[in-house]
Design an enzyme around this catalytic site. Structure first.
Site, PDB file in Angstrom:
ATOM      1  N   CYS A 196      16.180  30.689  19.255  1.00 34.12           N
ATOM      2  CA  CYS A 196      16.717  31.915  19.841  1.00 34.12           C
ATOM      3  C   CYS A 196      17.901  32.463  19.038  1.00 34.12           C
ATOM      4  CB  CYS A 196      17.035  31.646  21.307  1.00 34.12           C
ATOM      5  SG  CYS A 196      17.003  33.125  22.287  1.00 34.12           S
ATOM      6  N   GLU A 246      14.472  23.383  23.835  1.00 35.01           N
ATOM      7  CA  GLU A 246      15.478  22.431  24.351  1.00 35.01           C
ATOM      8  C   GLU A 246      15.627  22.535  25.871  1.00 35.01           C
ATOM      9  OE1 GLU A 246      15.994  25.222  22.793  1.00 35.01           O
ATOM     10  OE2 GLU A 246      17.899  26.173  23.313  1.00 35.01           O
ATOM     11  N   HIS A 299      13.072  28.635  23.937  1.00 37.78           N
ATOM     12  CA  HIS A 299      14.015  27.503  23.990  1.00 37.78           C
ATOM     13  C   HIS A 299      13.317  26.162  24.241  1.00 37.78           C
ATOM     14  CE1 HIS A 299      17.840  29.746  24.086  1.00 37.78           C
ATOM     15  NE2 HIS A 299      17.124  30.697  24.668  1.00 37.78           N
TER      16      HIS A 299
HETATM   17  N1  GLN Z   1      20.686  37.372  22.872  1.00 34.26           N
HETATM   18  C1  GLN Z   1      21.257  36.295  22.131  1.00 34.26           C
HETATM   19  C2  GLN Z   1      21.701  36.748  20.746  1.00 34.26           C
HETATM   20  O1  GLN Z   1      21.467  37.848  20.393  1.00 34.26           O
HETATM   21  C3  GLN Z   1      20.272  35.149  22.013  1.00 34.26           C
HETATM   22  C4  GLN Z   1      19.958  34.609  23.378  1.00 34.26           C
HETATM   23  C5  GLN Z   1      19.677  33.152  23.413  1.00 34.26           C
HETATM   24  O2  GLN Z   1      19.929  32.405  22.476  1.00 34.26           O
HETATM   25  N2  GLN Z   1      19.185  32.748  24.558  1.00 34.26           N
HETATM   26  O3  GLN Z   1      22.268  36.018  20.013  1.00 34.26           O
END
Ligand code: GLN
Length: 190
Positions: A80, A173, A171
């Protein structure tokens, strides 16, 4: 032999990665300073806020040392915000990034926090489905020639691989399914 794995621990859900990796028998080092990178056989960049992770990495002098290790073949997983941090560019946002993963990403492309969702995705190389947890994740809008798509959701790449780098929009994790972490541990570094 036990693998020593660094988890970038500046911000975000690094504890969850730590638990997943330790469950798989790895030794985990939380990376906050350059010296923490010594002797690691793999690296994880967690989910969180990529702007903050980038800013802190810059502040602590970690950008170049991490960039060199990952570009040099260190097996790396970014989830992410971690995917964003690894990417070469982010649409509409100028932020500190490693630029080692040849993709352009769009942040928050799947909607806001309250539009978070779970979807069972199909991942190349894994049997059956994988529980994808999407929380304000990015999607990949441009892919370089050496980037392989391992999973797509609604026509967008959500898991990609470039050599020994894996990145997910979701995710791993935050699930009990450790197969993505296991994939990372199976990579042999250079
Ligand atoms: N929206 C976050 C970003 O732009 C990422 C979100 C996340 O890691 N759950 O960094």
């Amino acid at each position: 032999m036990t693998k020593r794995v660094g988890v970038l621990a500046l911000q975000g859900d690094f504890r969850e990665h730590r638990i997943a990796l330790e469950t798989l028998g790895a030794e985990v080092v939380e990376v906050r300073k350059v010296v923490d990178l010594e002797g690691i056989a793999a690296l994880v960049i967690p989910g969180g806020e990529s702007l903050v992770i980038g800013k802190l990495a810059h502040l602590f002098g970690l950008l170049n040392p991490i960039r060199e290790l990952v570009a040099g073949g260190l097996p790396t997983l970014g989830t992410c915000a971690g995917m964003i941090f690894l990417a070469k560019r982010t649409t509409g946002s100028d932020q500190h990034q490693l630029g080692v993963l040849d993709v352009v990403v769009e942040r928050n492309a799947w909607g806001r926090q309250n539009e978070s969702f779970e979807a069972d995705v199909v991942v190349k190389g894994l049997e059956g489905e994988y529980p994808g947890v999407f929380i304000r994740g990015p999607w990949v809008s441009e892919l370089g020639p050496d980037v392989e798509v391992l999973s797509e959701w609604q026509g967008h790449p959500v898991m990609i691989r470039q050599g020994s780098i894996i990145a997910t929009s979701f995710h791993p994790e935050l699930t009990d399914d450790l197969r993505v972490h296991n994939m990372l541990l199976s990579f042999e570094g250079k």
